[in-house]
Design an enzyme around this catalytic site. Structure first.
Site, mmCIF file in Angstrom:
data_model
loop_
_atom_site.group_PDB
_atom_site.id
_atom_site.type_symbol
_atom_site.label_atom_id
_atom_site.label_comp_id
_atom_site.label_asym_id
_atom_site.label_seq_id
_atom_site.Cartn_x
_atom_site.Cartn_y
_atom_site.Cartn_z
ATOM 1 N N ASP A 160 0.835 -1.207 0.000
ATOM 2 C CA ASP A 160 0.000 0.000 0.000
ATOM 3 C C ASP A 160 0.869 1.256 0.000
ATOM 4 O O ASP A 160 1.992 1.244 0.505
ATOM 5 C CB ASP A 160 -0.918 -0.025 1.229
ATOM 6 C CG ASP A 160 -2.080 0.950 1.082
ATOM 7 O OD1 ASP A 160 -2.383 1.370 -0.058
ATOM 8 O OD2 ASP A 160 -2.692 1.305 2.118
ATOM 9 N N HIS A 186 2.235 3.231 -9.025
ATOM 10 C CA HIS A 186 1.992 1.801 -9.280
ATOM 11 C C HIS A 186 3.140 1.215 -10.103
ATOM 12 O O HIS A 186 3.588 0.092 -9.863
ATOM 13 C CB HIS A 186 0.666 1.604 -10.010
ATOM 14 C CG HIS A 186 -0.540 2.055 -9.218
ATOM 15 N ND1 HIS A 186 -0.723 1.707 -7.900
ATOM 16 C CD2 HIS A 186 -1.609 2.826 -9.557
ATOM 17 C CE1 HIS A 186 -1.870 2.249 -7.458
ATOM 18 N NE2 HIS A 186 -2.418 2.934 -8.446
ATOM 19 N N LEU A 189 11.004 -20.369 -5.131
ATOM 20 C CA LEU A 189 10.127 -19.482 -4.368
ATOM 21 C C LEU A 189 8.715 -19.654 -4.921
ATOM 22 O O LEU A 189 8.528 -19.718 -6.131
ATOM 23 C CB LEU A 189 10.557 -18.014 -4.537
ATOM 24 C CG LEU A 189 9.624 -16.974 -3.894
ATOM 25 C CD1 LEU A 189 9.775 -16.955 -2.374
ATOM 26 C CD2 LEU A 189 9.903 -15.564 -4.442
HETATM 27 C C1 IPE Z 1 -5.385 -2.845 -0.132
HETATM 28 O O1 IPE Z 1 -5.036 -1.518 -0.348
HETATM 29 C C2 IPE Z 1 -5.408 -3.597 -1.406
HETATM 30 C C3 IPE Z 1 -4.139 -3.712 -2.137
HETATM 31 C C4 IPE Z 1 -2.965 -3.303 -1.732
HETATM 32 C C5 IPE Z 1 -4.235 -4.372 -3.405
HETATM 33 P P1 IPE Z 1 -6.142 -0.392 -0.435
HETATM 34 O O2 IPE Z 1 -5.423 0.900 -0.555
HETATM 35 O O3 IPE Z 1 -7.127 -0.719 -1.488
HETATM 36 O O4 IPE Z 1 -6.847 -0.543 0.983
HETATM 37 P P2 IPE Z 1 -7.815 0.436 1.776
HETATM 38 O O5 IPE Z 1 -8.909 0.857 0.837
HETATM 39 O O6 IPE Z 1 -7.005 1.623 2.201
HETATM 40 O O7 IPE Z 1 -8.292 -0.351 2.942
HETATM 41 C C1 IPE Z 2 -1.704 0.173 -3.346
HETATM 42 O O1 IPE Z 2 -1.425 1.534 -3.374
HETATM 43 C C2 IPE Z 2 -1.911 -0.405 -4.722
HETATM 44 C C3 IPE Z 2 -3.294 -0.811 -5.009
HETATM 45 C C4 IPE Z 2 -4.274 -0.858 -4.168
HETATM 46 C C5 IPE Z 2 -3.549 -1.236 -6.370
HETATM 47 P P1 IPE Z 2 -2.601 2.592 -3.336
HETATM 48 O O2 IPE Z 2 -3.015 2.896 -4.746
HETATM 49 O O3 IPE Z 2 -3.693 2.144 -2.454
HETATM 50 O O4 IPE Z 2 -1.856 3.844 -2.730
HETATM 51 P P2 IPE Z 2 -2.444 4.876 -1.688
HETATM 52 O O5 IPE Z 2 -2.967 4.087 -0.528
HETATM 53 O O6 IPE Z 2 -3.530 5.636 -2.385
HETATM 54 O O7 IPE Z 2 -1.281 5.730 -1.335
HETATM 55 MG MG MG Z 3 -4.120 2.403 -0.518
#
Ligand code: IPE
Ligand code: IPE
Ligand code: MG
Length: 263
Positions: A26, A43, A137
């Protein structure tokens, strides 16, 4: 498929190096925002962090790495971000599958992949078939995955294949049909990006996993960040319901197992 020990039914073997690490990657969006870049740039950089983490896990002797790439709730994001994420996923599959195979890595995807573009589905299937025999792995990507979805699909499949179980089944019957059946439960869960929640990741499998949360944003996660997480893991006492005294006492395991048999 051999049934893997369940942390609620027996006490799993544990060691200094986690056998299975599960990661919620995240913070990509915030990483990009800090740099005045579009979210997709975060990303894209996140994919690089995945490559580094795979390498670091192999060096550490981790056997299973499971990463959350796209949750069943991530479809709620703006259509344009979802489209770009799909494009990135496709490009990463196209580029990395041969690499993974050449490095002896087994690749799998868990989640409802039927919702993806047919090109993505075919790369996933090709990648899984190509790397099926690899053992260096076990690398699993959770895509359109949700912990609740997993439990529901497992129960549905279990009953479809064994109608007799509809009225009476136990934990082991369900576990056989979960997406991660065949893998040990994660020893260490890591979530980057500062949030302290599970966000519908491996709900069933995280029952006794050690949880580690870090403010590091996913694109900045590297071998040293992984080492810090493992160092934190090494300080934990994994009791699985027992007392510290039982663990100090080398007999602890055996006594607990004997007592379990008596109830
Ligand atoms: C969780 O991250 C899902 C992934 C990393 C794929 P999110 O950014 O979607 O989670 P929430 O919405 O903050 O809980
Ligand atoms: C996690 O990073 C990746 C996915 C959920 C695909 P985020 O896109 O949730 O990044 P933040 O949380 O907005 O910084
Ligand atoms: Mg996020």
């Amino acid at each position: 498929m051999p049934l893997i020990p369940s942390s609620t039914r027996e006490i799993p073997e544990t060691g200094a190096i986690p056998k299975h690490i599960a990661i919620i990657m995240d913070g990509n969006g915030r990483w990009a925002k800090k740099r005045f870049l579009p979210r997709i740039a975060g990303h894209t950089q996140g994919v690089e962090a995945v490559r580094g983490t795979i390498r670091a896990c192999i060096e550490k002797g981790v056997s299973y790495l499971t990463i959350f790439a796209f949750s069943s709730e991530n479809w709620r994001r703006p259509a344009e971000e979802v489209r770009l994420l799909m494009q990135l996923f496709l490009a990463a599959l196209e580029r990395e599958i041969t690499n993974l195979h050449e490095n002896g890595i087994r690749f799998r995807v868990i989640g409802d992949i039927s919702k993806f573009d047919s090109r993505i589905i075919s790369f996933i299937q090709r990648g899984e078939a190509l790397t099926a025999e690899n053992t260096r792995l076990n690398f699993t990507v959770a895509a359109n995955y949700g912990g609740r979805w997993d439990i529901m699909q497992a129960i549905r499949k279990m009953i479809a294949e064994n109608p007799g179980l509809a009225t009476s089944f136990d934990e082991t019957d369900i576990a056989r049909y979960l997406a991660m059946a065949g893998a040990p439960e994660p020893d260490l869960f890591i979530r980057t990006g500062g949030e302290c929640r599970i966000s519908n990741f491996l709900l069933w499998q995280l029952a006794y996993t050690e949880l580690y949360f870090t403010d590091t944003l996913w694109p900045d996660f590297d071998a040293s960040a992984l080492n810090q997480a493992i160092a934190s893991y090494q300080k934990r006492e994994r009791r699985f319901g027992r007392t510290s005294e039982q663990i100090a006492d080398r007999q602890g395991n055996e006594n607990a197992i004997l007592n379990e048999d008596r109830v």
